[in-house]
Scaffold this active site. Structure first.
Site, PDB file in Angstrom:
ATOM      1  N   SER A 122     -21.056  31.803 -13.388  1.00  0.00           N
ATOM      2  CA  SER A 122     -19.685  31.417 -13.021  1.00  0.00           C
ATOM      3  C   SER A 122     -18.684  32.452 -13.512  1.00  0.00           C
ATOM      4  O   SER A 122     -17.750  32.833 -12.792  1.00  0.00           O
ATOM      5  CB  SER A 122     -19.340  30.061 -13.651  1.00  0.00           C
ATOM      6  OG  SER A 122     -20.144  29.058 -13.098  1.00  0.00           O
TER       7      SER A 122
ATOM      8  N   ARG B 119     -24.233  23.624   3.420  1.00  0.00           N
ATOM      9  CA  ARG B 119     -23.499  22.958   2.328  1.00  0.00           C
ATOM     10  C   ARG B 119     -22.069  22.606   2.744  1.00  0.00           C
ATOM     11  O   ARG B 119     -21.450  23.304   3.543  1.00  0.00           O
ATOM     12  CB  ARG B 119     -23.535  23.841   1.079  1.00  0.00           C
ATOM     13  CG  ARG B 119     -24.980  23.984   0.588  1.00  0.00           C
ATOM     14  CD  ARG B 119     -25.093  24.787  -0.660  1.00  0.00           C
ATOM     15  NE  ARG B 119     -24.423  24.155  -1.775  1.00  0.00           N
ATOM     16  CZ  ARG B 119     -24.263  24.743  -2.956  1.00  0.00           C
ATOM     17  NH1 ARG B 119     -24.715  25.973  -3.146  1.00  0.00           N
ATOM     18  NH2 ARG B 119     -23.651  24.103  -3.925  1.00  0.00           N
TER      19      ARG B 119
ATOM     20  N   GLN C  66     -15.471  24.277  -8.301  1.00  0.00           N
ATOM     21  CA  GLN C  66     -15.345  25.213  -7.186  1.00  0.00           C
ATOM     22  C   GLN C  66     -14.112  24.881  -6.350  1.00  0.00           C
ATOM     23  O   GLN C  66     -13.381  25.773  -5.929  1.00  0.00           O
ATOM     24  CB  GLN C  66     -16.606  25.194  -6.325  1.00  0.00           C
ATOM     25  CG  GLN C  66     -17.809  25.757  -7.074  1.00  0.00           C
ATOM     26  CD  GLN C  66     -19.074  25.800  -6.254  1.00  0.00           C
ATOM     27  OE1 GLN C  66     -19.159  25.184  -5.195  1.00  0.00           O
ATOM     28  NE2 GLN C  66     -20.067  26.504  -6.756  1.00  0.00           N
TER      29      GLN C  66
ATOM     30  N   ASP D 114     -25.449  21.567 -13.408  1.00  0.00           N
ATOM     31  CA  ASP D 114     -26.485  22.493 -12.937  1.00  0.00           C
ATOM     32  C   ASP D 114     -27.796  22.363 -13.704  1.00  0.00           C
ATOM     33  O   ASP D 114     -28.780  23.025 -13.363  1.00  0.00           O
ATOM     34  CB  ASP D 114     -25.989  23.936 -13.044  1.00  0.00           C
ATOM     35  CG  ASP D 114     -24.882  24.220 -12.037  1.00  0.00           C
ATOM     36  OD1 ASP D 114     -24.820  23.531 -11.004  1.00  0.00           O
ATOM     37  OD2 ASP D 114     -24.083  25.135 -12.302  1.00  0.00           O
TER      38      ASP D 114
HETATM   39  C1  S3P Z   1     -19.577  26.317 -10.254  1.00  0.00           C
HETATM   40  C2  S3P Z   1     -19.258  24.993 -10.195  1.00  0.00           C
HETATM   41  C3  S3P Z   1     -20.252  23.931  -9.969  1.00  0.00           C
HETATM   42  C4  S3P Z   1     -21.664  24.430 -10.196  1.00  0.00           C
HETATM   43  C5  S3P Z   1     -21.914  25.755  -9.574  1.00  0.00           C
HETATM   44  C6  S3P Z   1     -20.975  26.790 -10.127  1.00  0.00           C
HETATM   45  C7  S3P Z   1     -18.503  27.300 -10.478  1.00  0.00           C
HETATM   46  O1  S3P Z   1     -20.160  23.474  -8.644  1.00  0.00           O
HETATM   47  O2  S3P Z   1     -22.596  23.478  -9.716  1.00  0.00           O
HETATM   48  O3  S3P Z   1     -23.245  26.185  -9.830  1.00  0.00           O
HETATM   49  O4  S3P Z   1     -18.808  28.465 -10.821  1.00  0.00           O
HETATM   50  O5  S3P Z   1     -17.334  26.923 -10.336  1.00  0.00           O
HETATM   51  P1  S3P Z   1     -19.147  22.287  -8.238  1.00  0.00           P
HETATM   52  O6  S3P Z   1     -17.830  22.700  -8.694  1.00  0.00           O
HETATM   53  O7  S3P Z   1     -19.238  22.201  -6.754  1.00  0.00           O
HETATM   54  O8  S3P Z   1     -19.685  21.078  -8.920  1.00  0.00           O
END
Ligand code: S3P
Length: 435
Positions: free
Chosen positions: A25, A125, A172, A318
């Site tokens: 991330s 997705r 995200q 995750d």
């Molecule tokens: C992430 C947010 C998470 C996570 C993904 C990485 C990010 O997803 O599952 O692997 O880097 O912001 P969501 O925000 O959709 O839960």
């Protein structure tokens, strides 16, 4: 489906000291925000995995000069908030949901059109979760009729700030809207139903961008500038999680995982495993570049099943493939609820993990928003990761406590988040081979 499969022989133990690769991330965000900053951003600890490299290539394709990553070092010559150029082709983001969701917001504020595409998994997705609020901000974006990629993002469209209450706890979505908010007139506010990872907010603040964050809401005003900084990416707790589980379930194991990111929005896996009886000590806590890190010392322990607190779900989102393996090796029942988001990750992680565990003789019952797992003894068997990196690595660790060899199909995508997994895992004691 890729040809890469893992064959992992049973037994053994994990020992030694290791540093797993950089946080995925934070690596994505270092490229995105470093590109938009004024000045040169120096990144160390960058994850050289396919996902973050897809982000890197995308920004190169938009005219940003970025060095070839070498030993985790990357130099990004920021072009400022308005310095990106139209790419010659669609940007292919491979398997990376983070790239696509965050970049859709950032690109909605540019002066040019761009198409974002991805692989077969990413193309299924859900993207409406980002596209709908972006449309409310004035963006023009088209998806397929199913609400999926490819995304056609139209530029030269004035954006305005909105006050958005997210229906799902998603970093995200939050990050996407904050990045669009950099380009929007007025203030963009995002309210989250539960805390989610806040790396975007931390990096924006670190780069001098004014932002207000309190009580589950974060707000920023468009039009300020980002100043380049040095970014030290911690080791990814999501990658460390496989070793935390592997060492916990394999008698005689003792491992130290160094420099692991300990952002409180990410540490749910440690809480869950400790509640299950895992012996994990956290030491040498410190802060690097606005992110907390620590060393994790883990020893084998007798695990027992628990009811996982739904409040921990977004903080460990995750890590459930690894947690499910821990539950399969624990005594008694583990119950997970409130985790329907797992169904729309790189694979349907509830179904795919339940199928694999059943294949290995474990009573695992999928539910719409979680799973019931009755711990037992894993048998030998063949499981399919369905191209999901975290499922492949979780089942690899399961072999430590299985009665026979576990064969895992479709493992190529382990490279998306953990290049060198096989080498590092075998060095610490996992009997893994690429078949
Ligand atoms: C992430 C947010 C998470 C996570 C993904 C990485 C990010 O997803 O599952 O692997 O880097 O912001 P969501 O925000 O959709 O839960």
């Amino acid at each position: 489906m890729s040809d890469t499969c893992f064959k992992v022989s049973p037994g053994g133990q994990l020992t030694g000291r290791l540093r797993v690769p950089g946080d995925k991330s934070i690596s994505h965000r270092s490229i995105m925000l470093g590109s938009l900053a004024d000045g040169v951003t120096e990144v160390s600890g960058f994850l050289e995995g396919a996902d973050s490299l897809a982000t890197l290539q995308a920004f190169r394709a938009m005219g940003v000069t970025i060095s070839d990553p070498a030993d985790g070092q990357v130099t990004i010559e920021g072009v400022g908030l308005h310095g990106l150029q139209a790419p010659a082709q669609a940007l292919d983001l491979g398997n990376s949901g983070t790239s696509m969701r965050l970049m859709s917001g950032l690109l909605a504020g540019q002066s040019f059109d761009v198409t974002l595409s991805g692989d077969a998994s990413l193309s299924t997705r859900p993207m409406r979760r980002v596209v709908d609020p972006l449309l409310q901000m004035g963006a023009r974006i088209e998806t397929t009729t199913a609400g999926t990629a490819p995304l056609q993002v139209r530029g030269d469209t004035p954006l305005h700030g909105i006050d958005y209450v997210m229906p799902v706890a998603s970093a995200q979505v939050k990050s996407c809207l904050l990045l669009a908010g950099l380009y929007a007139g007025g203030t963009t506010c995002v309210t989250e139903p539960a805390p989610t990872r806040d790396h975007t907010e931390r990096m924006l603040s670190g780069m001098g961008y004014p932002l207000l964050s309190e009580a589950g809401q974060v707000c920023l005003e468009g039009g300020h500038a980002l100043q380049a900084i040095a970014i030290d990416v911690p080791a990814d707790i999501s990658s460390a999680a496989f070793f935390l589980v592997g060492a916990s379930i394999a008698p005689g194991s003792e491992l130290v995982l160094e420099h692991v990111g300990m952002n409180p929005t990410r540490t749910g896996v440690i809480d869950i495993l400790q509640q299950m009886g895992a012996a994990i000590d956290v030491s040498n806590r410190r802060e690097v570049g606005g992110e907390p890190v620590a060393d994790l010392h883990v020893r084998a322990a007798e695990l027992h099943g628990i009811e996982i607190d739904p409040a921990l779900v977004p903080l460990a989102i995750d890590e459930f493939p690894a947690v499910f393996v821990a539950a399969a090796c624990a005594s008694g029942r583990t119950v997970l609820t409130g985790a329907e988001e797992l169904r729309v990750k790189e694979s349907d992680r509830i179904q795919v993990m339940a199928d694999g565990l059943q294949q290995l003789g474990i009573a695992a019952t999928p539910t719409p928003d979680g799973m019931l797992i009755d711990g037992g003894r894993l048998t030998a068997g063949q499981v399919n990761s369905h191209g999901d990196h975290r499922i492949a690595m979780a089942f690899a660790m399961a072999a430590l406590s299985a009665q026979g060899t576990i064969e895992i199909l479709d493992c190529e995508n382990v490279n998306t988040s953990f290049p060198g997994f096989v080498g590092l895992a075998s060095k610490t004691g996992l009997a893994i081979e690429i078949g």
